[in-house]
Design a protein around this motif. Structure first.
Motif, PDB file in Angstrom:
ATOM      1  N   VAL A  21       0.793  -1.063  -0.058  1.00  0.00           N
ATOM      2  CA  VAL A  21       0.053  -0.063  -0.117  1.00  0.00           C
ATOM      3  C   VAL A  21       0.990   1.270   0.143  1.00  0.00           C
ATOM      4  O   VAL A  21       1.632   1.415   1.174  1.00  0.00           O
ATOM      5  CB  VAL A  21      -0.714  -0.088   1.334  1.00  0.00           C
ATOM      6  N   ILE A  22       0.815   2.014  -1.230  1.00  0.00           N
ATOM      7  CA  ILE A  22       1.664   3.136  -1.128  1.00  0.00           C
ATOM      8  C   ILE A  22       0.854   4.393  -0.930  1.00  0.00           C
ATOM      9  O   ILE A  22      -0.098   4.793  -1.457  1.00  0.00           O
ATOM     10  CB  ILE A  22       2.131   3.348  -2.466  1.00  0.00           C
ATOM     11  N   ALA A  23       1.294   5.061   0.340  1.00  0.00           N
ATOM     12  CA  ALA A  23       0.253   6.265   0.878  1.00  0.00           C
ATOM     13  C   ALA A  23       0.778   7.347   0.882  1.00  0.00           C
ATOM     14  O   ALA A  23       1.920   7.719   1.136  1.00  0.00           O
ATOM     15  CB  ALA A  23      -0.231   5.511   2.086  1.00  0.00           C
ATOM     16  N   GLU A  24       0.076   8.406   0.048  1.00  0.00           N
ATOM     17  CA  GLU A  24       0.713   9.817   0.091  1.00  0.00           C
ATOM     18  C   GLU A  24      -0.448  10.624  -0.464  1.00  0.00           C
ATOM     19  O   GLU A  24      -1.352  10.340  -0.879  1.00  0.00           O
ATOM     20  CB  GLU A  24       1.936   9.767  -0.904  1.00  0.00           C
ATOM     21  N   PRO A  25      -0.321  12.086   0.030  1.00  0.00           N
ATOM     22  CA  PRO A  25       0.510  12.666   1.081  1.00  0.00           C
ATOM     23  C   PRO A  25      -0.041  12.314   2.386  1.00  0.00           C
ATOM     24  O   PRO A  25      -1.315  12.320   2.535  1.00  0.00           O
ATOM     25  CB  PRO A  25       0.513  14.088   0.736  1.00  0.00           C
ATOM     26  N   LEU A  26       0.666  12.345   3.531  1.00  0.00           N
ATOM     27  CA  LEU A  26       0.140  11.928   4.740  1.00  0.00           C
ATOM     28  C   LEU A  26       0.203  12.914   5.615  1.00  0.00           C
ATOM     29  O   LEU A  26       1.197  13.830   5.708  1.00  0.00           O
ATOM     30  CB  LEU A  26       0.953  10.868   5.158  1.00  0.00           C
ATOM     31  N   SER A  27      -0.737  13.091   6.792  1.00  0.00           N
ATOM     32  CA  SER A  27      -0.750  14.062   7.658  1.00  0.00           C
ATOM     33  C   SER A  27      -0.976  13.192   8.950  1.00  0.00           C
ATOM     34  O   SER A  27      -1.970  12.642   9.263  1.00  0.00           O
ATOM     35  CB  SER A  27      -1.856  15.090   7.714  1.00  0.00           C
ATOM     36  N   VAL A  28       0.486  12.707   9.567  1.00  0.00           N
ATOM     37  CA  VAL A  28       0.446  11.658  10.604  1.00  0.00           C
ATOM     38  C   VAL A  28       0.397  12.552  12.156  1.00  0.00           C
ATOM     39  O   VAL A  28       1.175  13.179  12.254  1.00  0.00           O
ATOM     40  CB  VAL A  28       1.699  10.840  10.677  1.00  0.00           C
ATOM     41  N   GLY A  29      -0.601  12.293  12.774  1.00  0.00           N
ATOM     42  CA  GLY A  29      -0.853  12.849  14.190  1.00  0.00           C
ATOM     43  C   GLY A  29      -0.699  11.551  15.149  1.00  0.00           C
ATOM     44  O   GLY A  29      -0.761  10.716  14.882  1.00  0.00           O
ATOM     45  N   PRO A  30      -0.950  12.047  16.429  1.00  0.00           N
ATOM     46  CA  PRO A  30      -1.374  11.097  17.535  1.00  0.00           C
ATOM     47  C   PRO A  30      -2.430  10.273  17.337  1.00  0.00           C
ATOM     48  O   PRO A  30      -3.133  10.614  16.524  1.00  0.00           O
ATOM     49  CB  PRO A  30      -1.342  12.116  18.604  1.00  0.00           C
ATOM     50  N   ARG A  31      -2.704   9.474  17.947  1.00  0.00           N
ATOM     51  CA  ARG A  31      -3.917   8.466  18.143  1.00  0.00           C
ATOM     52  C   ARG A  31      -5.141   9.236  18.377  1.00  0.00           C
ATOM     53  O   ARG A  31      -5.364   9.843  19.433  1.00  0.00           O
ATOM     54  CB  ARG A  31      -3.741   7.253  18.704  1.00  0.00           C
ATOM     55  N   GLY A  32      -6.123   9.196  17.483  1.00  0.00           N
ATOM     56  CA  GLY A  32      -7.273  10.119  17.625  1.00  0.00           C
ATOM     57  C   GLY A  32      -8.306   9.230  18.250  1.00  0.00           C
ATOM     58  O   GLY A  32      -8.296   8.033  18.371  1.00  0.00           O
TER      59      GLY A  32
END
Length: 234
Positions: A21-32
């Motif tokens: 699975v190629i994923a982009e663009p990402l915004s990675v935050g803490p666990r919601g």
């Protein structure tokens, strides 16, 4: 164009399947909060389903134990990533809380019993392949204890996941390399969902894609490989 491949190991391990699975663009935050709720439900379901059951009786676990023996791993200290997560949760511990991206793929691994992994695509180089180890392969163990030397190259004949520069994961899906680990700063990621005769990698990839869109605002594409289609461009 970089490629993904299982050509080197497909003949010896014909039941191996993997979805990239190629994923982009990402915004990675803490666990919601929504992901936290889903994870708690997955943990509860794991305990309900497997309480009192020997790990060796779980089909997904048994399949990977057999695969590991196929390249010489007999010690119980080396187990697949999925087995370690299941064992952890059955022991009453929660899944580790790292960040939204890592936490969601650990949850999918627990839900499916498949081995999942993730690397920061911008930290990899060239092709991404499952192959047998080679002389000169390097590996920096992200799980090394403080004071331990994290440099731990693979043994001869070991199945590894690697790019053009170094090993990304030792013993197939046992432990990941620290140099390409995903983090809050990751904007492009490549995830893998792996099975060895048991489990639906396409379904796991679809679940990952849905969660990545929800939790990390990312788009995705999927490439599934098996012995009949052992390579693809990405």
């Amino acid at each position: 164009m970089p490629r993904v491949s299982i050509e080197d190991i497909a003949e010896r391990f014909p039941d191996f399947r993997v979805a990239f699975v190629i994923a982009e663009p990402l915004s990675v935050g803490p666990r919601g909060p929504e992901l936290a709720k889903d994870i708690a439900a997955a943990e509860a379901e794991c305990r309900r389903r497997w309480a009192g059951v020997e790990l060796s009786a779980i089909a997904e676990v048994a399949a990977w134990r057999a695969a590991y023996k196929g390249f010489g791993v007999k010690r119980t200290s080396y187990r697949s990533s999925a087995e370690r997560l299941i064992k952890r949760v059955l022991a009453g511990q929660p899944l580790p809380e790292i960040n939204g991206l890592v936490d969601l793929y650990n949850m999918v691994s627990l839900e499916t019993g498949l081995c999942l992994g993730c690397d920061d695509l911008d930290k990899t180089s060239g092709d991404l392949v499952f192959r047998f180890s080679r002389p000169g392969d390097s590996f920096v163990d992200m799980g090394a204890e403080p004071g331990e030397d994290p440099n731990d190259p693979p043994k001869e004949g070991e199945v590894v996941y690697a790019d053009d520069r170094h090993v990304l994961c030792r013993r197939w899906n046992w432990r990941q390399d620290a140099r390409t680990a995903s983090s809050r700063e990751t904007r492009r990621a490549v995830l893998t969902a792996q099975s060895n005769s048991v489990g639906d990698v396409e379904a796991a990839a679809a679940r990952l894609a849905d969660l990545i869109g929800r939790e990390c605002d990312g788009r995705y594409r999927i490439e599934a490989l098996d012995r009949r289609r052992p390579k693809a461009g990405i």
